[in-house]
Scaffold this motif. Structure first.
Motif, short mmCIF file in Angstrom:
data_model
loop_
_atom_site.label_atom_id
_atom_site.label_comp_id
_atom_site.label_asym_id
_atom_site.label_seq_id
_atom_site.Cartn_x
_atom_site.Cartn_y
_atom_site.Cartn_z
N ASN A 73 6.48 -5.25 -24.00
CA ASN A 73 6.82 -5.32 -25.03
C ASN A 73 7.92 -4.47 -25.48
O ASN A 73 9.52 -5.00 -25.51
CB ASN A 73 6.23 -5.56 -26.17
N TRP A 74 7.53 -2.82 -25.39
CA TRP A 74 8.44 -1.96 -25.63
C TRP A 74 9.28 -1.51 -24.16
O TRP A 74 10.61 -1.34 -24.72
CB TRP A 74 8.07 -0.70 -26.58
N LEU A 75 8.52 -1.80 -23.61
CA LEU A 75 9.42 -1.84 -22.40
C LEU A 75 10.46 -2.17 -21.79
O LEU A 75 11.42 -1.43 -21.26
CB LEU A 75 8.08 -0.68 -21.44
N GLU A 76 10.69 -3.30 -22.31
CA GLU A 76 11.87 -4.12 -21.47
C GLU A 76 12.85 -4.24 -23.15
O GLU A 76 13.84 -4.36 -21.99
CB GLU A 76 11.55 -5.64 -21.60
N ARG A 77 12.09 -3.51 -23.77
CA ARG A 77 13.08 -3.59 -24.89
C ARG A 77 14.03 -2.38 -24.25
O ARG A 77 15.44 -2.49 -25.09
CB ARG A 77 12.57 -3.65 -26.59
N GLU A 78 13.51 -1.09 -24.21
CA GLU A 78 14.21 -0.30 -23.49
C GLU A 78 15.25 -0.30 -22.57
O GLU A 78 16.33 -0.34 -22.18
CB GLU A 78 12.93 1.18 -23.53
N THR A 79 14.03 -1.02 -21.60
CA THR A 79 15.32 -1.80 -20.44
C THR A 79 16.66 -2.24 -20.79
O THR A 79 17.74 -2.08 -20.57
CB THR A 79 14.79 -2.37 -19.08
N TRP A 80 15.81 -3.62 -21.40
CA TRP A 80 17.54 -4.09 -21.98
C TRP A 80 18.74 -3.06 -23.08
O TRP A 80 20.26 -3.19 -22.07
CB TRP A 80 16.96 -5.51 -23.39
N ASP A 81 18.09 -2.21 -23.15
CA ASP A 81 18.46 -1.30 -24.58
C ASP A 81 20.31 -0.67 -23.51
O ASP A 81 20.49 -0.82 -23.69
CB ASP A 81 17.82 -0.88 -26.08
N LEU A 82 18.94 0.45 -22.66
CA LEU A 82 19.69 0.85 -22.30
C LEU A 82 20.46 0.29 -20.46
O LEU A 82 21.68 0.73 -20.11
CB LEU A 82 18.60 2.37 -21.44
N MET A 83 20.36 -0.42 -19.93
CA MET A 83 20.88 -1.15 -18.80
C MET A 83 21.08 -3.01 -18.98
O MET A 83 21.94 -3.07 -18.67
CB MET A 83 19.75 -0.77 -18.10
N GLY A 84 20.62 -3.13 -20.14
CA GLY A 84 21.43 -4.62 -20.47
C GLY A 84 20.53 -5.92 -19.55
O GLY A 84 21.55 -6.68 -19.13
N LEU A 119 23.25 3.46 -20.38
CA LEU A 119 22.80 3.77 -18.60
C LEU A 119 23.45 3.08 -17.47
O LEU A 119 23.23 3.13 -15.96
CB LEU A 119 21.60 3.41 -18.64
N ARG A 120 24.68 1.66 -17.49
CA ARG A 120 24.83 1.71 -16.52
C ARG A 120 26.14 1.89 -16.16
O ARG A 120 26.23 2.86 -17.12
CB ARG A 120 25.88 0.18 -17.15
N LYS A 121 26.11 2.08 -14.79
CA LYS A 121 27.52 2.97 -13.87
C LYS A 121 29.03 2.78 -14.41
O LYS A 121 28.88 3.72 -14.24
CB LYS A 121 27.46 2.42 -12.85
N ASP A 122 29.02 2.05 -14.56
CA ASP A 122 30.43 1.50 -15.23
C ASP A 122 30.27 1.61 -17.20
O ASP A 122 31.44 1.76 -18.00
CB ASP A 122 30.69 0.36 -15.70
N TYR A 123 29.52 2.47 -17.45
CA TYR A 123 29.25 2.41 -19.64
C TYR A 123 30.49 3.60 -19.41
O TYR A 123 30.02 4.58 -18.69
CB TYR A 123 28.26 2.79 -20.17
N GLU A 124 32.01 3.14 -20.23
CA GLU A 124 32.50 4.56 -21.13
C GLU A 124 31.92 5.18 -22.01
O GLU A 124 32.15 4.37 -23.67
CB GLU A 124 33.44 3.85 -20.88
N PHE A 125 31.07 5.10 -22.61
CA PHE A 125 30.80 6.11 -23.01
C PHE A 125 32.17 6.49 -25.03
O PHE A 125 33.00 7.30 -24.41
CB PHE A 125 30.41 8.11 -23.96
N PRO A 126 31.84 6.16 -26.04
CA PRO A 126 32.69 6.28 -27.05
C PRO A 126 33.36 7.27 -27.36
O PRO A 126 32.27 8.00 -27.34
CB PRO A 126 32.09 5.45 -28.17
#
Length: 181
Positions: free
Chosen positions: A131-142, A165-172
């Motif tokens: 449950n929480w591990l999948e939430r974390e993976t979704w939150d950080l990797m989509g 944590l996606r390679k194409d993520y641009e930090f605001p």
């Protein structure tokens, strides 16, 4: 059990589910499995008395979009290891399992078929810790886990845009008027 025995046992239960098996020189042995057989394979790993992988330790997502092979240094006179396999998809999910009764580990790797909107079935009904591990993976990797009972942000703010944590993520540059630089 060694990696070949585990993979053979999985193939007995779910023909065609194992796409690859890797033992030495990997620290923990791992299998690559077909995404459509994820839930069935994980249930077998947990419930088969000879396997007994009763503990899900970790779920992590991998973004292979900027992957380049890096060859380790080789001492004089030694054979270089084979070049690593190039990933076939952008996203992969890695599951680390432990059998507490047999004291052995296994890593299960599953590639997400769609590079734009990666999805896999949830494992919440097999391993409650998912449950929480999948939430974390979704939150950080989509990576979306289909059928998850409460897939929402767990580390980032609820109104955060993107997956850091996606390679194409641009930090605001700022968040709610506060500079993030």
């Amino acid at each position: 059990m060694n990696i070949d025995e585990i993979a053979d046992r999985l193939e007995e239960h779910h023909e065609g589910c194992v796409l690859g098996r890797f033992g030495e020189p990997a620290k923990d042995p791992y299998v690559r499995i077909a995404p459509e057989s994820l839930v069935a394979v994980m249930r077998t790993l947990r419930e088969d008395s000879d396997l007994g992988f009763d503990l899900l330790l970790l779920i992590s997502g991998v973004d292979w979009s900027a992957w380049e092979p890096k060859m380790p240094r080789v001492k004089k006179g030694e054979e270089p290891p084979p070049e690593p396999e190039a990933p076939t998809t952008r996203f992969e999910v890695v599951y680390h399992l432990l059998s507490t009764s047999r004291n052995h580990r296994l890593v299960v790797k599953v590639a997400c078929a769609d590079d734009e909107t990666p999805t896999l079935d949830t494992l919440c009904n097999v391993y409650p810790a998912a449950n929480w591990l999948e939430r974390e993976t979704w939150d950080l990797m989509g990576i979306d886990f289909v059928g998850h009972p409460d897939l929402r942000r767990i580390l980032c703010a609820e109104d955060w845009v993107g997956h850091p944590l996606r390679k194409d993520y641009e930090f605001p540059k700022e968040y709610h008027g506060i500079s993030a630089e």
